[in-house]
Motif scaffolding. Structure first.
Motif, PDB file in Angstrom:
ATOM      1  N   GLN A  50       0.820  -1.182  -0.064  1.00  0.00           N
ATOM      2  CA  GLN A  50      -0.157   0.123  -0.019  1.00  0.00           C
ATOM      3  C   GLN A  50       0.780   1.325   0.128  1.00  0.00           C
ATOM      4  N   ALA A  51       2.350   1.070   0.299  1.00  0.00           N
ATOM      5  CA  ALA A  51       2.766   2.380   0.499  1.00  0.00           C
ATOM      6  C   ALA A  51       3.325   3.296  -0.853  1.00  0.00           C
ATOM      7  N   GLY A  52       3.551   4.386  -0.975  1.00  0.00           N
ATOM      8  CA  GLY A  52       4.030   5.052  -1.869  1.00  0.00           C
ATOM      9  C   GLY A  52       5.381   4.476  -2.553  1.00  0.00           C
ATOM     10  N   PRO A  53       5.564   4.990  -3.902  1.00  0.00           N
ATOM     11  CA  PRO A  53       6.645   4.731  -4.644  1.00  0.00           C
ATOM     12  C   PRO A  53       8.014   4.611  -3.768  1.00  0.00           C
ATOM     13  N   GLY A  54       8.161   5.592  -3.108  1.00  0.00           N
ATOM     14  CA  GLY A  54       9.293   6.117  -2.385  1.00  0.00           C
ATOM     15  C   GLY A  54       9.552   5.079  -1.179  1.00  0.00           C
ATOM     16  N   SER A  55       8.457   4.283  -0.852  1.00  0.00           N
ATOM     17  CA  SER A  55       8.922   3.633   0.330  1.00  0.00           C
ATOM     18  C   SER A  55       8.839   2.098   0.133  1.00  0.00           C
ATOM     19  N   ARG A  56       7.973   1.793  -0.985  1.00  0.00           N
ATOM     20  CA  ARG A  56       7.603   0.375  -1.169  1.00  0.00           C
ATOM     21  C   ARG A  56       8.842  -0.706  -1.348  1.00  0.00           C
ATOM     22  N   ALA A  57       9.736  -0.432  -2.169  1.00  0.00           N
ATOM     23  CA  ALA A  57      10.719  -1.428  -1.929  1.00  0.00           C
ATOM     24  C   ALA A  57      11.439  -1.473  -0.767  1.00  0.00           C
ATOM     25  N   SER A  58      11.615  -0.406  -0.138  1.00  0.00           N
ATOM     26  CA  SER A  58      12.463  -0.952   1.195  1.00  0.00           C
ATOM     27  C   SER A  58      11.560  -1.402   2.361  1.00  0.00           C
ATOM     28  N   LEU A  59      10.178  -1.177   2.325  1.00  0.00           N
ATOM     29  CA  LEU A  59       9.385  -2.060   3.227  1.00  0.00           C
ATOM     30  C   LEU A  59       9.207  -3.468   2.654  1.00  0.00           C
ATOM     31  N   ALA A  60       9.279  -3.502   1.377  1.00  0.00           N
ATOM     32  CA  ALA A  60       9.254  -5.008   0.925  1.00  0.00           C
ATOM     33  C   ALA A  60      10.096  -5.815   1.417  1.00  0.00           C
ATOM     34  N   ALA A  61      11.562  -5.231   1.367  1.00  0.00           N
ATOM     35  CA  ALA A  61      12.883  -5.932   1.702  1.00  0.00           C
ATOM     36  C   ALA A  61      12.627  -6.139   3.234  1.00  0.00           C
ATOM     37  N   ALA A  62      12.053  -5.287   3.961  1.00  0.00           N
ATOM     38  CA  ALA A  62      11.793  -5.197   5.453  1.00  0.00           C
ATOM     39  C   ALA A  62      10.849  -6.535   5.873  1.00  0.00           C
ATOM     40  N   ALA A  63       9.875  -6.771   4.896  1.00  0.00           N
ATOM     41  CA  ALA A  63       8.885  -7.717   5.333  1.00  0.00           C
ATOM     42  C   ALA A  63       9.644  -9.228   5.390  1.00  0.00           C
ATOM     43  N   LYS A  64      10.746  -9.270   4.598  1.00  0.00           N
ATOM     44  CA  LYS A  64      11.344 -10.473   4.902  1.00  0.00           C
ATOM     45  C   LYS A  64      12.641 -10.608   5.871  1.00  0.00           C
ATOM     46  N   GLY A  65      13.018  -9.544   6.334  1.00  0.00           N
ATOM     47  CA  GLY A  65      14.004  -9.610   7.188  1.00  0.00           C
ATOM     48  C   GLY A  65      13.628  -9.403   8.620  1.00  0.00           C
TER      49      GLY A  65
END
Length: 286
Positions: free
Chosen positions: A202-217
């Motif tokens: 649901q995040a905006g483009p600026g945060s999406r990839a970083s949060l996706a990485a966090a979801a795995k760590g």
């Protein structure tokens, strides 16, 4: 700080390095002539708690808000060690950029004092000055936050204020606790858990990839939080409790972000390529 551990693929080991390196009563009111209105507002807050919290990031980037002063603390508990790192600065929520001064506690870097670390936050990137660990004076270190296993939610000793708000997009089972006072401002206190994966989607483009990485760590994908919003829906304070599996042992980080002075101009100038250090960072140092 824990940059070298992430570069070596040890995202789960970040808490140990962070601990060594040193990388903060709800009172509902309903009196006087405004009692009925206040009670109605409280009812609305309870009924729409999840929606209100999930909109926090959008409100911060909205007209008349856009930027804010920031104060942060990050308390780490791992292996019997507890340290707190503090940061202050300002953030532009539309640009997804900010500048913070991060202060390590005494002796956290193996010396009596450590120079404050200047951090520049930008979409997908973290820049650090006075990084230590063999980085030449006057040079910046640049980290691609989309490659970090925590998405820079804890790596820099500061949770990116936009990421802290975007994480609330994954809020579920939110409880309205009540009203309280925060630095003279009446705020509404909400408590719940946020799913990092849902927040990333649901995040905006600026945060999406970083949060996706966090979801795995992280040890779990759900993050308990306490969020405090003012009557205009602006996030004033948020506290997240992150959990890691630190080589088999549980490790906890409590990250608190305070926002104030909304609308003040924020200027963030990113370093030129010639000012960015690309050499090897020494292991085991702050």
């Amino acid at each position: 700080m824990v940059v070298q551990q992430h570069r070596a693929g040890g995202g789960v080991r970040a808490l140990r390095a962070l601990a060594v390196a040193g990388v903060v009563a709800a009172a509902a009111g309903c009196a006087g002539d405004g009692g009925v209105d206040r009670a109605a507002a409280a009812a609305d807050a309870r009924d729409g708690a999840s929606d209100v919290v999930r909109r926090a990031a959008s409100v911060l980037a909205g007209e008349g808000v856009a930027s804010a002063g920031v104060s942060t603390s990050m308390e780490t508990a791992a292996g019997g060690t507890r340290v707190t790192i503090r940061g202050t600065g300002a953030y532009d929520f539309r640009a997804g950029a900010g500048r913070l001064k991060v202060v390590l506690p005494p002796d956290a870097a193996g010396e009596e004092e450590h120079r404050p670390i200047t951090e520049l936050l930008a979409p997908g990137a973290l820049y650090m000055m006075n990084r230590g660990a063999g980085v030449p004076a006057g040079k910046w270190v640049r980290i691609d936050t989309t490659t970090l296993e925590d998405g820079n939610l804890v790596t820099g000793g500061v949770t990116d204020p936009l990421a802290a708000a975007e994480l609330l997009r994954g809020a579920g089972a939110v409880t309205y606790v009540g009203e309280t006072d925060l630095a003279g401002v009446t705020v509404r206190h909400y408590r719940g858990t946020a799913d990092i994966g849902r927040a990333a989607r649901q995040a905006g483009p600026g945060s999406r990839a970083s949060l996706a990485a966090a979801a795995k760590g992280f040890r779990t994908r759900t993050v308990p939080f306490d969020a405090y919003l003012d009557e205009e829906g602006r996030l004033r304070k948020v506290r997240h409790r992150f959990s890691f599996a630190n080589e088999g042992a549980a490790a906890e980080v409590v990250s608190t972000t305070l926002l104030y002075g909304f609308g003040a101009p924020v200027a963030v100038r990113l370093p030129a390529e010639r000012d960015i250090y690309t050499g090897e960072i020494e292991q085991g140092r702050a």
